[in-house]
Design a protein around this motif. Structure first.
Motif, short mmCIF file in Angstrom:
data_model
loop_
_atom_site.label_atom_id
_atom_site.label_comp_id
_atom_site.label_asym_id
_atom_site.label_seq_id
_atom_site.Cartn_x
_atom_site.Cartn_y
_atom_site.Cartn_z
N PRO A 1 -24.07 15.58 27.51
CA PRO A 1 -25.25 15.06 26.82
C PRO A 1 -25.06 14.76 25.34
O PRO A 1 -25.87 14.04 24.75
CB PRO A 1 -26.29 16.17 27.04
N LEU A 2 -24.00 15.29 24.73
CA LEU A 2 -23.76 15.07 23.30
C LEU A 2 -22.50 14.26 23.04
O LEU A 2 -22.15 14.02 21.88
CB LEU A 2 -23.68 16.41 22.57
N THR A 3 -21.79 13.84 24.10
CA THR A 3 -20.51 13.16 23.93
C THR A 3 -20.47 11.90 24.78
O THR A 3 -20.67 11.96 26.00
CB THR A 3 -19.34 14.07 24.33
N SER A 4 -20.20 10.76 24.15
CA SER A 4 -20.06 9.52 24.90
C SER A 4 -18.77 9.56 25.72
O SER A 4 -17.74 10.07 25.27
CB SER A 4 -20.02 8.32 23.95
N GLY A 5 -18.82 9.00 26.92
CA GLY A 5 -17.64 8.94 27.77
C GLY A 5 -18.00 8.49 29.17
O GLY A 5 -19.17 8.27 29.50
N TYR A 6 -16.94 8.36 30.02
CA TYR A 6 -17.12 7.96 31.42
C TYR A 6 -16.09 8.68 32.28
O TYR A 6 -14.91 8.74 31.93
CB TYR A 6 -16.98 6.45 31.58
N ARG A 7 -16.54 9.20 33.41
CA ARG A 7 -15.67 9.90 34.35
C ARG A 7 -16.22 9.70 35.75
O ARG A 7 -17.43 9.67 35.96
CB ARG A 7 -15.62 11.40 34.03
N ALA A 8 -15.30 9.56 36.72
CA ALA A 8 -15.67 9.51 38.13
C ALA A 8 -14.60 10.23 38.94
O ALA A 8 -13.62 10.74 38.37
CB ALA A 8 -15.84 8.06 38.60
N GLU A 9 -14.76 10.26 40.25
CA GLU A 9 -13.79 10.94 41.11
C GLU A 9 -13.39 10.04 42.26
O GLU A 9 -14.25 9.45 42.94
CB GLU A 9 -14.37 12.25 41.66
#
Length: 385
Positions: free
Chosen positions: A163-171
């Motif tokens: 909630p405080l850090t921009s980014g993208y992750r998937a699995e």
């Protein structure tokens, strides 16, 4: 590791050909199984994923709406699960009052709160590649900004979002997968000139108790953009104990010109010490002088002395608008005079000591609209009379 011995099908009987086909099918299954095994053992995803974002339009006037879109791609032959994205905008960019969310990636958790400067998405699914076409989905939300400038939002590479850090992750098959290059999106906010105002009274000099028309002209100096207004409240002046008020009848009026102009509503209650204007929009024209003109009748019922000047002012920023433009202060003056007229004469004007002269007092009502009631009158004559 299993091995496979191949023969030329030209030497096979019909049954042999069938056996050859079965062997090939088994070989393909073995290859797929080995690929999955190696992926799981090595902890490396077989596919790649991308994320991009953009604004449409990319340039807005202060307070206008832009459609913000996140697009995620998947080159793997299996869906990406548990996709999570956080985008923290510059503080100048916020979610619009009506977010108008479109969730094409089926995110289970969506946080896009009006007035906030971030989007937090969790539990999304990105479709797999079909043939040569990568899987793809999009998330959209409306945003706005009022401060002029170029405001850049960044989704960094290889960053786990929270909630405080921009980014993208998937699995992919339970293996974490990230974008390998950062994605930037710029929202540009144009610079506009603030609205201006002018005040006048007609007539500009009246007797106490007589009404006059207060006129306010609001002008948009911009040639290509309207200015939606929120509220303008005019607190009428109080001078000593004498209060300017809305006259009865108020006879309010609003007239506007220019492209995109909306008259709005002028509310003025007779006897009130203020009035307000809401919901209008200043239009625009090529000359940069499109305007809205407001009129309302006002009156000063009482007066201290024989004459007073009432200054009706609006402070800086009084012209409320959705573009957060700060209007300059402006004012107008009304001179209010007593309605009582008085004249005094002697006949004859020259007499000998002890001789009488006729003194005549003339009282008159200079008001053009109200009767004048005299409650008392005292004339303190000189000691010699």
């Amino acid at each position: 590791m299993p091995s496979l011995l191949l023969y030329s099908p030209g030497n096979f009987s019909q049954g042999g050909i069938q056996m050859f086909r079965m062997a090939c099918s088994q070989a393909r299954a073995v290859v797929r199984a080995v690929a999955v095994f190696l992926t799981l053992v090595a902890g490396t995803a077989a596919g790649t994923t991308t994320i991009n974002h953009q604004y449409a339009p990319a340039t807005i006037n202060p307070g206008d709406i832009s459609r913000y879109t996140i697009t995620i791609g998947n080159s793997a032959t299996v869906p990406l699960l548990n996709a999570a994205v956080t985008v923290i905008f510059p503080v100048q960019t916020t979610i619009a009052a009506t977010p108008n969310v479109s969730n094409g990636c089926s995110f289970a958790g969506v946080t896009a709160t009006a007035g906030d400067n971030k989007v937090v998405l969790t539990g999304g699914t990105i479709a797999q590649r079909v043939g040569v076409t990568d899987g793809q989905c999009s998330f959209q939300v409306d945003v706005t900004a009022t401060a002029p400038g170029n405001w850049v939002a960044t989704i960094p590479a290889n960053t786990t979002p929270d909630p405080l850090t921009s980014g993208y992750r998937a699995e992919e098959n339970s293996v974490a997968i990230f974008n390998t290059t950062p994605a930037n999106a710029t929202l540009s906010v144009a610079t506009l000139n603030p609205p201006t105002g002018a005040k006048s009274f007609s007539p500009s000099s009246v007797r106490a108790g007589d009404a006059t028309t207060l006129q306010i002209v609001l002008t948009n100096p911009n040639t290509g953009a309207s200015i939606p207004l929120t509220v303008l409240t005019d607190n009428l002046p109080l001078l000593g104990v004498n209060q300017m008020t809305v006259a009865n009848p108020a006879n309010t009026s609003v007239s506007c010109n220019g492209s995109g102009a909306v008259p709005g509503s002028l509310s003025a209650t007779p006897g009130a010490a203020s009035f307000s204007y809401t919901g209008g929009t200043l239009g625009y024209n090529a000359g940069g002088n499109a305007s809205c003109t407001l009129t309302v009748r006002v009156v000063v019922p009482g007066l201290s002395g024989t004459s007073q000047v009432f200054t009706n002012s609006l402070t800086s920023g009084a012209i409320g608008n959705t573009r957060a433009l700060t209007s300059p202060a402006f004012s107008g003056n009304l001179t209010v005079q007593t309605p009582i007229g008085m004249g005094k004469s002697f006949s004859p004007t020259t007499v000998s000591s002890g001789q009488a002269s006729l003194m005549t007092l003339t009282l008159s009502n200079l008001s053009t609209s109200n009767p004048l009631t005299i409650t008392s009158f005292t004339d303190a004559m000189p000691a010699a009379l």
